[in-house]
Design an enzyme around this catalytic site. Structure first.
Site, PDB file in Angstrom:
ATOM      1  N   GLN A  16       0.798  -1.226   0.000  1.00  0.00           N
ATOM      2  CA  GLN A  16       0.000   0.000   0.000  1.00  0.00           C
ATOM      3  C   GLN A  16       0.835   1.283   0.000  1.00  0.00           C
ATOM      4  O   GLN A  16       0.329   2.332  -0.368  1.00  0.00           O
ATOM      5  CB  GLN A  16      -0.954  -0.019   1.195  1.00  0.00           C
ATOM      6  CG  GLN A  16      -1.960  -1.153   1.111  1.00  0.00           C
ATOM      7  CD  GLN A  16      -2.889  -1.198   2.302  1.00  0.00           C
ATOM      8  OE1 GLN A  16      -2.591  -1.848   3.295  1.00  0.00           O
ATOM      9  NE2 GLN A  16      -4.005  -0.517   2.237  1.00  0.00           N
ATOM     10  N   HIS A 108       0.758  -9.484   4.374  1.00  0.00           N
ATOM     11  CA  HIS A 108      -0.364  -8.529   4.394  1.00  0.00           C
ATOM     12  C   HIS A 108      -1.012  -8.532   3.002  1.00  0.00           C
ATOM     13  O   HIS A 108      -0.724  -7.681   2.160  1.00  0.00           O
ATOM     14  CB  HIS A 108       0.126  -7.133   4.786  1.00  0.00           C
ATOM     15  CG  HIS A 108      -0.987  -6.196   5.187  1.00  0.00           C
ATOM     16  ND1 HIS A 108      -1.023  -5.550   6.411  1.00  0.00           N
ATOM     17  CD2 HIS A 108      -2.105  -5.795   4.539  1.00  0.00           C
ATOM     18  CE1 HIS A 108      -2.116  -4.794   6.481  1.00  0.00           C
ATOM     19  NE2 HIS A 108      -2.789  -4.916   5.363  1.00  0.00           N
ATOM     20  N   ASN A 152      -1.900 -10.898   8.286  1.00  0.00           N
ATOM     21  CA  ASN A 152      -2.903  -9.854   8.451  1.00  0.00           C
ATOM     22  C   ASN A 152      -4.260 -10.333   7.952  1.00  0.00           C
ATOM     23  O   ASN A 152      -4.386 -10.772   6.800  1.00  0.00           O
ATOM     24  CB  ASN A 152      -2.503  -8.609   7.648  1.00  0.00           C
ATOM     25  CG  ASN A 152      -3.513  -7.484   7.819  1.00  0.00           C
ATOM     26  OD1 ASN A 152      -3.617  -6.901   8.895  1.00  0.00           O
ATOM     27  ND2 ASN A 152      -4.279  -7.202   6.767  1.00  0.00           N
ATOM     28  N   GLU A 153      -5.243 -10.279   8.794  1.00  0.00           N
ATOM     29  CA  GLU A 153      -6.647 -10.477   8.429  1.00  0.00           C
ATOM     30  C   GLU A 153      -6.920 -11.659   7.499  1.00  0.00           C
ATOM     31  O   GLU A 153      -7.418 -11.479   6.377  1.00  0.00           O
ATOM     32  CB  GLU A 153      -7.200  -9.198   7.789  1.00  0.00           C
ATOM     33  CG  GLU A 153      -7.108  -7.995   8.695  1.00  0.00           C
ATOM     34  CD  GLU A 153      -7.862  -6.786   8.165  1.00  0.00           C
ATOM     35  OE1 GLU A 153      -8.211  -6.769   6.980  1.00  0.00           O
ATOM     36  OE2 GLU A 153      -8.103  -5.859   8.946  1.00  0.00           O
TER      37      GLU A 153
HETATM   38  C1  BGC Z   1      -6.408  -3.795   6.031  1.00  0.00           C
HETATM   39  C2  BGC Z   1      -5.696  -2.598   5.434  1.00  0.00           C
HETATM   40  C3  BGC Z   1      -6.711  -1.658   4.825  1.00  0.00           C
HETATM   41  C4  BGC Z   1      -7.646  -1.190   5.913  1.00  0.00           C
HETATM   42  C5  BGC Z   1      -8.704  -0.199   5.486  1.00  0.00           C
HETATM   43  C6  BGC Z   1      -7.694  -3.477   6.729  1.00  0.00           C
HETATM   44  O1  BGC Z   1      -8.672  -4.404   6.324  1.00  0.00           O
HETATM   45  O2  BGC Z   1      -5.524  -4.548   6.826  1.00  0.00           O
HETATM   46  O3  BGC Z   1      -4.769  -3.057   4.508  1.00  0.00           O
HETATM   47  O4  BGC Z   1      -6.127  -0.587   4.174  1.00  0.00           O
HETATM   48  O5  BGC Z   1      -8.319  -2.290   6.468  1.00  0.00           O
HETATM   49  O6  BGC Z   1      -9.622  -0.800   4.637  1.00  0.00           O
END
Ligand code: BGC
Length: 377
Positions: A16, A108, A152-153
């Protein structure tokens, strides 16, 4: 018991902000999209990290979360790039110069292209491939890492790519989605062991997206917010929470972000309280708002920090807060439109401008430092 200083800072992720992630699946996918949906040089953070960390320091931050770009470190399967890993050493050393604690995410959302050819997270072999990369990173960067975040997520990745099919590889298939989640869990557990072996000083966790669902949505709450924790059998030293919004609102004058997300500090309390049963320290690894005009960000920060204090009083051991994000950045399928930064970025000139809300956050951090705000366990 050991007192902990509450950590305050911000978070970013490699794809990002860095720019030129030419060897990953997102880059490839973006090439078929209009210009404003292609990451390109993003915030050119790869070259401007010194300037960016000077801003974080100026804004009083005591912690920073970033991610490593797997496709730059291992551009070809099994071949590691010494220049790339040295770059990340320099990046982490720069943070250390300011005495800023480092949270380092290993995955990520983005995958190296060579991994895509091997079906990425759909494949049960990916956990081992990830583990080799994790081991390399731990050996070369471990001395500069204070906290590891493996993935991440995982649920967001799985849902966006395989249920909603709005992210690459855009395959709508619920069975594949479940397989992907299982493979992430397997990868986390392997990485957890590897990281403990190589860098025993650094706690390991994941960054788990949590959404405040309406009270009657118990199945969604369990599946999206908690199932992954049961899959990894609580193999985590802390819980990283990414929280943005509630799915419901009882309030007529609800504030929404530029993306339409419902702002709900009450929802934040709700999700944090649901972590009580794990008996782990919690770090908020992301929390923020798309707000180009910076009209709501300061109050967003204040109200979400108040929510943290409320749950701390109820026994949730929250030890840090990392705002999303330090900089405006490339918001995945949404492109460059949404503005999440404490610092605005003019993409034409790469000029950085600190937003007023960043100074409000700074004042809160400074007050906490004066109060010597500690979290005692
Ligand atoms: C993510 C980020 C994203 C942010 C805002 C999260 O789901 O880890 O990468 O930019 O939310 O949407």
């Amino acid at each position: 018991m050991k007192p902990h200083v509450f950590l305050y800072g911000a978070a970013t992720s490699a794809h990002q902000v860095e720019g030129n992630s030419v060897n990953n699946n997102w880059w490839k996918w973006e090439q078929g999209r209009p210009e404003e949906f292609r990451s390109g040089i993003a915030c050119d953070h790869w070259n401007r990290y010194k300037e960016d960390f000077a801003l974080a320091h100026q804004l009083g931050h005591t912690a920073h979360r970033l991610s490593l770009e797997w496709s730059k470190i291992e551009p070809t399967e099994g071949v590691f790039d010494a220049t790339a890993i040295q770059h990340y050493r320099d990046v982490l050393l720069e943070l250390k110069k300011y005495n800023i604690k480092t949270f380092v995410t290993l995955h990520h959302f983005a995958n190296p292209l060579w991994l895509e050819k091997r079906n990425s997270w759909e494949s049960s072999e990916t956990a081992e491939l990830f583990n080799r990369y994790v081991s390399y990173c731990a050996q070369h960067l471990g001395d500069l890492v204070d906290f590891w975040i493996t993935i991440n997520e995982p649920m967001v990745y799985a849902v966006q790519s395989y249920a909603k099919a709005v992210w690459p590889p855009q395959k709508k298939n619920v069975f594949t989605m479940l397989r992907v989640v299982n493979n992430f869990a397997k990868a986390h557990v392997l990485a957890y062991r590897t990281l403990h072996r190589i860098t025993p000083h650094a706690p390991v966790g994941i960054a788990k997206s949590m959404v405040a669902f309406a009270p009657n949505q118990t199945l969604k709450h369990w599946f999206f917010n908690h199932r992954f924790f049961s899959l990894i059998k609580n193999k985590q030293d802390f819980i990283g929470v990414n929280y943005y919004f509630a799915e419901y609102s009882n309030n007529a004058d609800t504030v929404r972000s530029d993306l339409g997300w419902i702002v709900s500090p009450e929802g934040f309390e709700q999700v944090l309280l649901s972590l009580k049963k794990y008996h782990k320290p919690v770090y908020v690894t992301e929390n923020g708002i798309a707000d180009a005009q910076d009209n709501n960000r300061a109050e967003f920060i204040r109200s979400h920090l108040r929510a943290i204090e409320n749950v701390q009083r109820q026994g949730i051991d929250v030890r840090g807060y990392l705002h999303w994000s330090l900089l405006d950045n490339f918001e995945w399928a949404e492109g460059f439109g949404p503005r999440f930064g404490l610092v605005a970025v003019d993409y034409a000139t790469q000029e950085r401008t600190i937003r007023p809300s960043a100074y409000v956050y700074k004042a809160i951090i400074e007050q906490a430092k004066r109060d010597e705000k500690l979290v005692i366990h």
